[in-house]
Design a protein around this motif. Structure first.
Motif, PDB file in Angstrom:
ATOM      1  N   UNK A 144     -59.732 -29.299 -26.135  1.00  0.00           N
ATOM      2  CA  UNK A 144     -60.671 -28.494 -26.421  1.00  0.00           C
ATOM      3  C   UNK A 144     -59.950 -26.980 -27.471  1.00  0.00           C
ATOM      4  N   UNK A 149     -59.106 -32.915 -34.814  1.00  0.00           N
ATOM      5  CA  UNK A 149     -59.887 -34.006 -35.097  1.00  0.00           C
ATOM      6  C   UNK A 149     -58.963 -35.495 -34.795  1.00  0.00           C
ATOM      7  N   UNK A 179     -61.007 -31.015 -29.636  1.00  0.00           N
ATOM      8  CA  UNK A 179     -62.463 -30.795 -30.058  1.00  0.00           C
ATOM      9  C   UNK A 179     -61.768 -28.825 -30.439  1.00  0.00           C
ATOM     10  N   UNK A 180     -62.764 -28.934 -31.192  1.00  0.00           N
ATOM     11  CA  UNK A 180     -62.876 -27.022 -32.401  1.00  0.00           C
ATOM     12  C   UNK A 180     -64.058 -26.329 -31.003  1.00  0.00           C
ATOM     13  N   UNK A 181     -63.931 -25.228 -31.057  1.00  0.00           N
ATOM     14  CA  UNK A 181     -64.714 -24.528 -30.323  1.00  0.00           C
ATOM     15  C   UNK A 181     -64.943 -23.255 -31.204  1.00  0.00           C
ATOM     16  N   UNK A 182     -65.667 -23.419 -31.872  1.00  0.00           N
ATOM     17  CA  UNK A 182     -65.657 -22.785 -33.199  1.00  0.00           C
ATOM     18  C   UNK A 182     -67.092 -20.789 -33.011  1.00  0.00           C
ATOM     19  N   UNK A 213     -66.415 -41.252 -37.814  1.00  0.00           N
ATOM     20  CA  UNK A 213     -66.234 -39.940 -37.190  1.00  0.00           C
ATOM     21  C   UNK A 213     -66.809 -39.475 -36.808  1.00  0.00           C
ATOM     22  N   UNK A 258     -67.356 -38.630 -32.813  1.00  0.00           N
ATOM     23  CA  UNK A 258     -68.230 -37.404 -32.088  1.00  0.00           C
ATOM     24  C   UNK A 258     -68.639 -37.124 -31.260  1.00  0.00           C
ATOM     25  N   UNK A 316     -60.655 -23.589 -42.085  1.00  0.00           N
ATOM     26  CA  UNK A 316     -61.545 -23.931 -41.155  1.00  0.00           C
ATOM     27  C   UNK A 316     -61.494 -25.890 -40.956  1.00  0.00           C
ATOM     28  N   UNK A 317     -62.139 -26.146 -41.653  1.00  0.00           N
ATOM     29  CA  UNK A 317     -62.407 -27.255 -41.880  1.00  0.00           C
ATOM     30  C   UNK A 317     -60.340 -28.278 -42.011  1.00  0.00           C
ATOM     31  N   UNK A 351     -58.261 -30.380 -21.069  1.00  0.00           N
ATOM     32  CA  UNK A 351     -59.288 -30.250 -21.837  1.00  0.00           C
ATOM     33  C   UNK A 351     -59.868 -30.569 -23.470  1.00  0.00           C
ATOM     34  N   UNK A 353     -70.313 -23.319 -29.562  1.00  0.00           N
ATOM     35  CA  UNK A 353     -69.803 -24.585 -30.438  1.00  0.00           C
ATOM     36  C   UNK A 353     -69.317 -25.051 -30.818  1.00  0.00           C
ATOM     37  N   UNK A 354     -69.047 -27.028 -30.696  1.00  0.00           N
ATOM     38  CA  UNK A 354     -68.273 -27.102 -30.757  1.00  0.00           C
ATOM     39  C   UNK A 354     -69.032 -28.007 -31.856  1.00  0.00           C
ATOM     40  N   UNK A 374     -68.174 -27.758 -44.035  1.00  0.00           N
ATOM     41  CA  UNK A 374     -68.605 -26.365 -43.765  1.00  0.00           C
ATOM     42  C   UNK A 374     -67.842 -26.201 -45.105  1.00  0.00           C
ATOM     43  N   UNK A 417     -67.387 -31.399 -37.932  1.00  0.00           N
ATOM     44  CA  UNK A 417     -66.982 -31.762 -38.963  1.00  0.00           C
ATOM     45  C   UNK A 417     -67.504 -33.373 -39.855  1.00  0.00           C
ATOM     46  N   UNK A 448     -60.162 -28.339 -38.669  1.00  0.00           N
ATOM     47  CA  UNK A 448     -60.758 -29.572 -37.715  1.00  0.00           C
ATOM     48  C   UNK A 448     -60.538 -30.342 -37.947  1.00  0.00           C
ATOM     49  N   UNK A 449     -60.130 -31.011 -39.156  1.00  0.00           N
ATOM     50  CA  UNK A 449     -59.747 -31.976 -39.939  1.00  0.00           C
ATOM     51  C   UNK A 449     -58.400 -32.828 -38.627  1.00  0.00           C
TER      52      UNK A 449
END
Lengths: 328, 328
Positions: free
Chosen positions: B62, B87, B92-95, A104, A108, B79-80, B60, A93-94, A70, A97, B83-84
């Motif tokens: 999350x 993970x 998991x990321x709920x954005x 990966x 996911x 955010x990227x 969870x 939204x999960x 992203x 990336x 997320x990295x």
DNA sequence: ACAGATATGTCAATCGTTTGACAGAAAATA
DNA sequence: TATTTTCTGTCAAACGATTGACATATCTGT
């Protein structure tokens, strides 16, 4: 402790069943009870536990969105548009990336299945078709053919290639290059090249390409482009397969004292708001990001509502627009 | 039908309890049984239902990430990076893109609670402190003081303001402007201005500001900047509170024939990879995005592991770097 | 007054997993 | 051989909701 359904029932002076009925709008409920239950919920700041609800059979209202990086403005804007639509309908939204990493992406995919997401929007494509078919989940794909069962949404890349190239032809270019990703044939974005090639041929000109890797470092890419411009070849027009490459080319030309658009005309591809706002001189092909997002989401909803339903169309090609600016 | 735990048990020829023990590494299990269970799991392509596990009391895995607009390259890269990190640890990321919409942010907050996320990284700040305290969730905050109980992570904005301004002073500027967001005092990013103001004062110069709204349309912002440059005021140096504004200023100057850096020197703020790559001439203050992400995630893990634990520090100020380039 | 619609309650099963209690068998150790 | 230790199994209760079956009570309207 978080309040639970029984706490609400107690506070409202009714049975758990009644509370559940209010929440789910099921069976007969008088307005008076309804009000009392809502009041109790508000008072306790009650939120139904979605885990329990989903376990019981309800949807999770979670969508997995798998994209490459992203940090690329195009995907950032696409994801933002998707998020916006999903949120309105109460979906979460999960965001996954996946980058260029197929391991990966596989992790996911398993994770999304384990989390019982209602569906997947797949825009990252490091995995084979089989892997996606294994999971019996509603899926829609952005920019890639996965299978007959998976609807694909794309911009009309061919049209974009034609529009861009024709603009260069119309502007009087006689030596038009294609600069961009080395795409495998079959991939939708390779249609940009096809559009370019056909248009160039129709104008009686020759195809020239200088492909460079999408994920190559920008510094190296910039160097490559400077080499191209100083190689002595005759070049008076370039269609870049994405805007970021076009920006690098623009910079390379400026640095070399090549006038744009007098000596060299450039058209890019993507047309994100970011580029439109901050590189407003760049002519480009604008992908309809809001429509892409809208179509992806709408199709996914249909698949979720009825996974078995035969698709009216497998492929959705959305029209692009030429944004004519100073570089052409 | 998705296979469930009992299916695995049957296939492996053992009891559900044993399968669960294998999965959770609990109690005595012989290697032989363990292998048989894993084989059965693989064969059935079994994934434990995370809903059921979490309902039963497990985490969870999350994390809710609430940010304003990921279409801003800075937040996209942040955010990227988050997320990295997440993970890697199986999170998991709920954005949640809350934009400027406090109602949406509130909805998201409730939703995250209902979904039993393990924690929240909050980088969007349309809501008051109380709203965040109401939810008894582990929270860490980016760029904003929420309360004593919520650790805050920021770049050293003050230092950035100083570095940027000092660079302009050192380059011989005598009329240095601050151009940027009209920030409320108290907000961490207003420290950029403080650093500017102190440095300007220390150099015996005067403070000049031209604030413009962060979310204003770029076109309007560009117009404003052109007006500023043609207003007749003496300006030879500008510290912009973000890179995007700096880019607009750069463009405005070019258009007006003002030489950068000869007549006007510019320093921006953020230093994303995108800007470094595609506007490499821009001098800027680089925020340590990977470190910011790492710190946010690390602190959140600590809060999750022990929500009661008193914080060693409430505030984490990460150093920034001046990237000296052609515009200064 | 009585049928029918409406409103509410109790009870229990279910979703897929975890985990504790308990029992018994096999293996390792004394 | 006796005693631990290790392994596996059965059973049942939980997690927090949904939902169907069924009973009963209170309204309608005629």
């Amino acid at each position: 402790m978080r309040p639970k359904l029984t706490d609400v029932a107690e506070k409202a002076g009714c049975s758990p069943t009644t509370v559940s009925r209010v929440i789910n709008n099921y069976g007969y409920i008088s307005q008076k009870t309804r009000d009392r239950v809502y009041a109790a919920m508000r008072e306790l700041n009650y939120q139904p536990n979605t885990l329990a609800r989903s376990l019981q059979g309800k949807q999770t209202k979670m969508i997995g969105v798998i994209m490459p990086s992203i940090t690329n403005p195009f995907f950032a804007e696409l994801v933002a548009a998707i998020e916006d639509k999903l949120e309105v309908d109460g979906y979460k939204m999960l965001l996954c990336d996946a980058g260029q990493d197929s391991e990966k992406e596989r992790r996911y995919l398993r994770m999304l299945e384990a989390n019982q997401v209602d569906g997947i929007i797949a825009g990252s494509h490091n995995l084979g078709i089989e892997e996606y078919q294994r999971y019996g989940l509603p899926i829609v794909s952005f920019d890639r053919d996965l299978s007959d069962q998976v609807p694909i949404v794309t911009s009309d890349n061919y049209q974009g290639g034609c529009l861009a190239t024709q603009a260069l032809v119309d502007a009087g270019c006689g030596h038009i290059y294609f600069v961009g990703n080395p795409v495998k044939t079959g991939h939708p974005t390779s249609r940009r090249f096809d559009g370019y090639a056909d248009t160039v041929a129709a104008a009686g000109l020759t195809v020239h390409t200088a492909r460079s890797a999408f994920y190559e470092l920008p510094a190296a890419k910039g160097r490559e482009l400077r080499e191209l411009l100083t190689s002595g070849r005759k070049i008076d027009g370039v269609f870049c397969s994405d805007d970021l490459t076009a920006i690098l080319l623009l910079k390379a030309a400026k640095k070399l004292g090549i006038g744009v658009p007098e000596d060299l005309k450039i058209v890019g591809f993507d047309g994100t708001q970011l580029v439109q706002n901050y590189v407003p001189e760049l002519a480009t092909i604008v992908q309809p990001i809001p429509d892409l997002a809208g179509t992806l989401v709408k199709l996914l909803y249909e698949r979720i509502a009825d996974p078995e339903k035969k698709l009216a169309q497998n492929s959705y090609l959305l029209p692009v627009k030429l944004l004519r600016n100073q570089t052409v």
